[in-house]
Design a protein around this motif. Sequence first.
Motif, PDB file in Angstrom:
ATOM      1  N   VAL A 181       0.832  -0.969  -0.399  1.00 26.26           N
ATOM      2  CA  VAL A 181      -0.165  -0.046  -0.095  1.00 26.26           C
ATOM      3  C   VAL A 181       0.861   0.742  -0.059  1.00 26.26           C
ATOM      4  O   VAL A 181       0.115   2.517  -0.241  1.00 26.26           O
ATOM      5  CB  VAL A 181      -1.163  -0.099   1.063  1.00 26.26           C
ATOM      6  CG1 VAL A 181      -0.632   0.552   2.550  1.00 26.26           C
ATOM      7  CG2 VAL A 181      -2.109   0.966   1.168  1.00 26.26           C
ATOM      8  N   LEU A 182       1.747   0.915   0.794  1.00 29.12           N
ATOM      9  CA  LEU A 182       2.822   2.380  -0.080  1.00 29.12           C
ATOM     10  C   LEU A 182       3.145   2.585  -1.070  1.00 29.12           C
ATOM     11  O   LEU A 182       3.928   3.842  -1.475  1.00 29.12           O
ATOM     12  CB  LEU A 182       4.216   2.192   1.566  1.00 29.12           C
ATOM     13  CG  LEU A 182       4.183   1.335   2.952  1.00 29.12           C
ATOM     14  CD1 LEU A 182       5.339   1.146   3.478  1.00 29.12           C
ATOM     15  CD2 LEU A 182       3.048   2.497   3.541  1.00 29.12           C
ATOM     16  N   ASN A 183       3.339   1.883  -1.937  1.00 28.56           N
ATOM     17  CA  ASN A 183       3.642   2.270  -3.083  1.00 28.56           C
ATOM     18  C   ASN A 183       2.363   3.027  -3.651  1.00 28.56           C
ATOM     19  O   ASN A 183       3.021   4.152  -4.829  1.00 28.56           O
ATOM     20  CB  ASN A 183       3.306   1.403  -4.380  1.00 28.56           C
ATOM     21  CG  ASN A 183       4.456   0.050  -3.844  1.00 28.56           C
ATOM     22  OD1 ASN A 183       5.564   0.327  -3.136  1.00 28.56           O
ATOM     23  ND2 ASN A 183       4.128  -1.229  -3.749  1.00 28.56           N
ATOM     24  N   ARG A 184       1.579   3.966  -3.460  1.00 29.27           N
ATOM     25  CA  ARG A 184       0.789   4.221  -3.532  1.00 29.27           C
ATOM     26  C   ARG A 184      -0.213   5.188  -3.297  1.00 29.27           C
ATOM     27  O   ARG A 184      -1.537   4.569  -1.996  1.00 29.27           O
ATOM     28  CB  ARG A 184      -0.381   3.831  -5.037  1.00 29.27           C
ATOM     29  CG  ARG A 184      -1.045   4.779  -5.956  1.00 29.27           C
ATOM     30  CD  ARG A 184      -2.060   3.553  -6.657  1.00 29.27           C
ATOM     31  NE  ARG A 184      -2.920   4.770  -8.070  1.00 29.27           N
ATOM     32  CZ  ARG A 184      -2.059   5.952  -8.534  1.00 29.27           C
ATOM     33  NH1 ARG A 184      -1.109   6.112  -9.506  1.00 29.27           N
ATOM     34  NH2 ARG A 184      -3.547   5.943  -8.800  1.00 29.27           N
ATOM     35  N   CYS A 185      -0.336   5.826  -2.637  1.00 24.63           N
ATOM     36  CA  CYS A 185      -1.020   6.217  -1.240  1.00 24.63           C
ATOM     37  C   CYS A 185      -0.592   8.058  -0.665  1.00 24.63           C
ATOM     38  O   CYS A 185       0.156   8.639  -1.163  1.00 24.63           O
ATOM     39  CB  CYS A 185      -0.598   5.553   0.241  1.00 24.63           C
ATOM     40  SG  CYS A 185       0.992   5.889   1.098  1.00 24.63           S
ATOM     41  N   ILE A 186      -1.758   8.698  -0.260  1.00 23.92           N
ATOM     42  CA  ILE A 186      -1.414   9.863   0.722  1.00 23.92           C
ATOM     43  C   ILE A 186      -0.736   9.990   2.368  1.00 23.92           C
ATOM     44  O   ILE A 186      -1.647   8.616   2.957  1.00 23.92           O
ATOM     45  CB  ILE A 186      -2.640  10.783   0.952  1.00 23.92           C
ATOM     46  CG1 ILE A 186      -3.317  10.569  -0.602  1.00 23.92           C
ATOM     47  CG2 ILE A 186      -2.286  11.513   1.925  1.00 23.92           C
ATOM     48  CD1 ILE A 186      -2.046  11.910  -1.450  1.00 23.92           C
ATOM     49  N   LEU A 187       0.526  10.557   2.210  1.00 22.96           N
ATOM     50  CA  LEU A 187       1.193   9.596   3.424  1.00 22.96           C
ATOM     51  C   LEU A 187       0.912  10.635   4.705  1.00 22.96           C
ATOM     52  O   LEU A 187       1.364  11.613   4.572  1.00 22.96           O
ATOM     53  CB  LEU A 187       2.622   8.706   3.018  1.00 22.96           C
ATOM     54  CG  LEU A 187       3.247   8.371   3.952  1.00 22.96           C
ATOM     55  CD1 LEU A 187       2.509   7.085   5.080  1.00 22.96           C
ATOM     56  CD2 LEU A 187       4.614   8.364   4.045  1.00 22.96           C
ATOM     57  N   VAL A 188       0.141  10.282   5.781  1.00 25.38           N
ATOM     58  CA  VAL A 188       0.028  11.391   6.657  1.00 25.38           C
ATOM     59  C   VAL A 188       0.837  11.367   7.706  1.00 25.38           C
ATOM     60  O   VAL A 188       1.031   9.827   8.587  1.00 25.38           O
ATOM     61  CB  VAL A 188      -1.120  10.988   7.076  1.00 25.38           C
ATOM     62  CG1 VAL A 188      -1.623  12.247   8.791  1.00 25.38           C
ATOM     63  CG2 VAL A 188      -2.471  11.660   6.013  1.00 25.38           C
ATOM     64  N   VAL A 189       1.674  12.316   8.076  1.00 23.44           N
ATOM     65  CA  VAL A 189       2.652  12.194   9.141  1.00 23.44           C
ATOM     66  C   VAL A 189       2.545  13.043   9.753  1.00 23.44           C
ATOM     67  O   VAL A 189       2.679  14.404   9.543  1.00 23.44           O
ATOM     68  CB  VAL A 189       4.055  12.403   7.563  1.00 23.44           C
ATOM     69  CG1 VAL A 189       5.606  12.409   9.997  1.00 23.44           C
ATOM     70  CG2 VAL A 189       4.700  11.297   7.281  1.00 23.44           C
ATOM     71  N   ALA A 190       2.435  12.483  11.295  1.00 22.31           N
ATOM     72  CA  ALA A 190       2.074  13.443  12.109  1.00 22.31           C
ATOM     73  C   ALA A 190       2.929  12.624  13.574  1.00 22.31           C
ATOM     74  O   ALA A 190       3.230  11.466  13.084  1.00 22.31           O
ATOM     75  CB  ALA A 190       0.673  13.298  12.361  1.00 22.31           C
ATOM     76  N   PRO A 191       2.873  13.022  14.034  1.00 18.42           N
ATOM     77  CA  PRO A 191       3.608  14.615  14.814  1.00 18.42           C
ATOM     78  C   PRO A 191       5.053  14.811  13.756  1.00 18.42           C
ATOM     79  O   PRO A 191       5.499  14.548  13.723  1.00 18.42           O
ATOM     80  CB  PRO A 191       3.931  14.942  15.781  1.00 18.42           C
ATOM     81  CG  PRO A 191       3.395  13.606  16.801  1.00 18.42           C
ATOM     82  CD  PRO A 191       3.817  12.330  15.829  1.00 18.42           C
ATOM     83  N   HIS A 192       4.112  16.317  13.782  1.00  9.26           N
ATOM     84  CA  HIS A 192       5.612  17.566  12.510  1.00  9.26           C
ATOM     85  C   HIS A 192       6.039  18.440  13.675  1.00  9.26           C
ATOM     86  O   HIS A 192       4.950  19.628  13.753  1.00  9.26           O
ATOM     87  CB  HIS A 192       5.045  18.175  11.486  1.00  9.26           C
ATOM     88  CG  HIS A 192       5.932  18.349  10.685  1.00  9.26           C
ATOM     89  ND1 HIS A 192       7.062  17.888   9.579  1.00  9.26           N
ATOM     90  CD2 HIS A 192       5.226  20.015   9.839  1.00  9.26           C
ATOM     91  CE1 HIS A 192       7.732  18.894   9.796  1.00  9.26           C
ATOM     92  NE2 HIS A 192       7.057  19.894   9.542  1.00  9.26           N
ATOM     93  N   THR A 193       6.933  18.597  14.701  1.00  7.61           N
ATOM     94  CA  THR A 193       7.587  19.254  15.464  1.00  7.61           C
ATOM     95  C   THR A 193       8.810  19.491  15.572  1.00  7.61           C
ATOM     96  O   THR A 193       9.320  20.455  15.311  1.00  7.61           O
ATOM     97  CB  THR A 193       7.377  18.935  16.631  1.00  7.61           C
ATOM     98  OG1 THR A 193       8.117  17.855  16.782  1.00  7.61           O
ATOM     99  CG2 THR A 193       5.749  18.228  17.294  1.00  7.61           C
ATOM    100  N   HIS A 194       9.110  19.267  14.246  1.00  7.00           N
ATOM    101  CA  HIS A 194      11.103  19.194  13.976  1.00  7.00           C
ATOM    102  C   HIS A 194      11.774  18.617  12.836  1.00  7.00           C
ATOM    103  O   HIS A 194      10.821  17.455  11.855  1.00  7.00           O
ATOM    104  CB  HIS A 194      11.514  18.680  15.300  1.00  7.00           C
ATOM    105  CG  HIS A 194      13.219  18.701  15.566  1.00  7.00           C
ATOM    106  ND1 HIS A 194      14.048  18.182  14.801  1.00  7.00           N
ATOM    107  CD2 HIS A 194      13.791  20.036  16.163  1.00  7.00           C
ATOM    108  CE1 HIS A 194      15.391  19.050  14.417  1.00  7.00           C
ATOM    109  NE2 HIS A 194      14.658  19.879  15.679  1.00  7.00           N
ATOM    110  N   ASN A 195      11.692  19.340  12.419  1.00  7.61           N
ATOM    111  CA  ASN A 195      12.524  18.420  10.561  1.00  7.61           C
ATOM    112  C   ASN A 195      13.499  17.728  10.858  1.00  7.61           C
ATOM    113  O   ASN A 195      13.030  16.894   9.395  1.00  7.61           O
ATOM    114  CB  ASN A 195      14.440  19.609   9.935  1.00  7.61           C
ATOM    115  CG  ASN A 195      12.748  20.765   9.053  1.00  7.61           C
ATOM    116  OD1 ASN A 195      11.850  20.601   9.113  1.00  7.61           O
ATOM    117  ND2 ASN A 195      14.170  21.192   9.471  1.00  7.61           N
TER     118      ASN A 195
END
Length: 194
Positions: free
Chosen positions: A25-39
């Motif tokens: 499924v990682l080949n084609r998706c919207i990947l929601v990444v959280a938390p996003h607090t630092h680079n």
Amino acid sequence: MKKLLGKLILKTIGWKVVLQGDANVLNRCILVVAPHTHNSEYILGNLAYWSLGRPLKIIIKDAHTKAWYGSVVKGLGGIGIDRSQKNDLINFVAKQFEKEDFSLVITPEGTRSWVPKWRKGFYHMALAAKVPIVLAAGDFKRKTMYLGYTIPYEKIASVPYEEIMKEIEEYYIKYDIVPKIPANWNPDIIGEKG
């Protein structure tokens, strides 16, 4: 090469990747990444994807793709967007998925600072592109990248937005994710409690 490099760096710095579903499924998706607090969360996420040998892209300012280092940015998955122009980003993303398969990284918080709720763009992108939403999280307490919890497109298209958001919120609460800068993370992603 990226796969080996990703595995080696993660092992060296003591991080592990926990895959929570079918890697395909990682080949084609919207990947929601959280938390996003630092680079550093983005860097760790990239390494996790490399270690799994999956195609990853991110939308960034086109100045970075046009600069002297632009070929490196594009090689790392950068898709340049001219933010000075009014863009129909949702349809732009859908058209990109018509051309090729990849995971598109989206950080719905929209900033590394604390926010009262998430933005909705990732949801509309998944609907327009007819792809699943996959969740990812970097836990700095456990030095673990969680990756792969999937909300199928069919579910996104058939249940109300609020139900999808509640499922996502419950995921992040369940795993008690500890970001790099905890004060910048609001697990109330719907904004009902604040």
